[in-house]
Design an enzyme around this catalytic site. Structure first.
Site, PDB file in Angstrom:
ATOM      1  N   LYS A  11      -2.741   8.949  -5.578  1.00 34.21           N
ATOM      2  CA  LYS A  11      -2.546   8.810  -7.028  1.00 34.21           C
ATOM      3  C   LYS A  11      -2.520  10.170  -7.744  1.00 34.21           C
ATOM      4  CE  LYS A  11      -4.544   4.132  -7.312  1.00 34.21           C
ATOM      5  NZ  LYS A  11      -5.543   3.258  -7.982  1.00 34.21           N
ATOM      6  N   TYR A  51       2.515  -3.002 -10.676  1.00 27.77           N
ATOM      7  CA  TYR A  51       1.209  -3.562 -11.062  1.00 27.77           C
ATOM      8  C   TYR A  51       1.331  -4.858 -11.866  1.00 27.77           C
ATOM      9  CZ  TYR A  51      -1.425   0.460  -9.318  1.00 27.77           C
ATOM     10  OH  TYR A  51      -2.017   1.401  -8.513  1.00 27.77           O
ATOM     11  N   ASN A 114      -8.908   6.875  -9.106  1.00 27.76           N
ATOM     12  CA  ASN A 114      -9.654   6.718  -7.857  1.00 27.76           C
ATOM     13  C   ASN A 114      -8.850   7.113  -6.616  1.00 27.76           C
ATOM     14  OD1 ASN A 114      -7.990   4.534  -7.854  1.00 27.76           O
ATOM     15  ND2 ASN A 114      -9.578   2.980  -7.722  1.00 27.76           N
ATOM     16  N   HIS A 117      -4.326   4.132  -3.605  1.00 31.23           N
ATOM     17  CA  HIS A 117      -4.071   2.691  -3.620  1.00 31.23           C
ATOM     18  C   HIS A 117      -3.851   2.244  -2.186  1.00 31.23           C
ATOM     19  CE1 HIS A 117      -2.097  -1.188  -4.272  1.00 31.23           C
ATOM     20  NE2 HIS A 117      -1.263  -0.792  -3.321  1.00 31.23           N
ATOM     21  N   GLU A 128       5.032  -4.460  -1.120  1.00 28.04           N
ATOM     22  CA  GLU A 128       4.864  -3.123  -1.697  1.00 28.04           C
ATOM     23  C   GLU A 128       5.680  -2.073  -0.943  1.00 28.04           C
ATOM     24  OE1 GLU A 128       0.391  -4.078  -3.475  1.00 28.04           O
ATOM     25  OE2 GLU A 128       0.592  -2.563  -1.897  1.00 28.04           O
TER      26      GLU A 128
END
Ligand code: RTP
Ligand code: MG
Length: 140
Positions: A11, A51, A114, A117, A128
């Site tokens: 990320k 998302y 964080n 993913h 995905e």
């Protein structure tokens, strides 16, 4: 245990701190092989589409802002029981709850920023992977 694939994103908080290599090393040490990888800057449409399952969650807008705030590295990972193996090395969503030695414990800044993913099921991994990669970009 079967060799399977999962989808990973390094990320923006991690790429910004130049942690692409450090995160990838943790994945490789956990027994996962990077069989596809590219650095992209997600468009708003891509983030909202990716998302979409979280559309009704209160953090959806902020999450899409964050995921388009800088480059990300999207990857396909291969290994035995890849989805679980990856989620184990990622650690809990909130770094405050993440176990020692996990990527989020070591690198994450917050519950949102964080660092990684990872797909949560084989079924979602396939969806995905197909969202970001064509078959010829994956070299197993
Ligand atoms: P991921 O999908 O990114 O692998 O993470 P996850 O399964 O552990 O977490 P999930 O519940 O699917 O949430 C997706 C991402 O949304 C952000 N988030 N923010 N502000 C908040 O309370 C909150 N909760 C989740 C995180 O970036 C999380 O990874
Ligand atoms: Mg999730």
């Amino acid at each position: 245990m079967a060799v399977t694939r999962t989808f990973s994103i390094i990320k923006p908080d991690a790429t910004r701190r130049n942690l692409t290599g450090a995160v990838t090393q943790k994945l490789e040490e956990a027994g996962l092989r990077v069989v596809a990888s590219k650095r992209i800057h997600m468009t708003r449409d891509q983030a909202e589409g990716f998302y979409a399952v979280h559309k009704e969650r209160p953090f959806y807008g902020e999450l899409c802002d964050f995921m388009t705030s800088g480059p990300v590295v999207v990857q396909v990972l291969e290994g035995e029981d890849a989805v679980k193996r990856n989620r184990d090395i990622m650690g809990a969503t909130n770094p405050a709850d993440a176990a020692e030695g996990t990527i989020r414990k070591e690198f994450a800044e917050s519950i949102e920023a964080n660092s990684v993913h990872g797909s949560d099921s084989d079924e979602n991994a396939k969806i995905e992977i197909d969202f970001f990669f064509s078959a010829d970009e994956i070299v197993g």
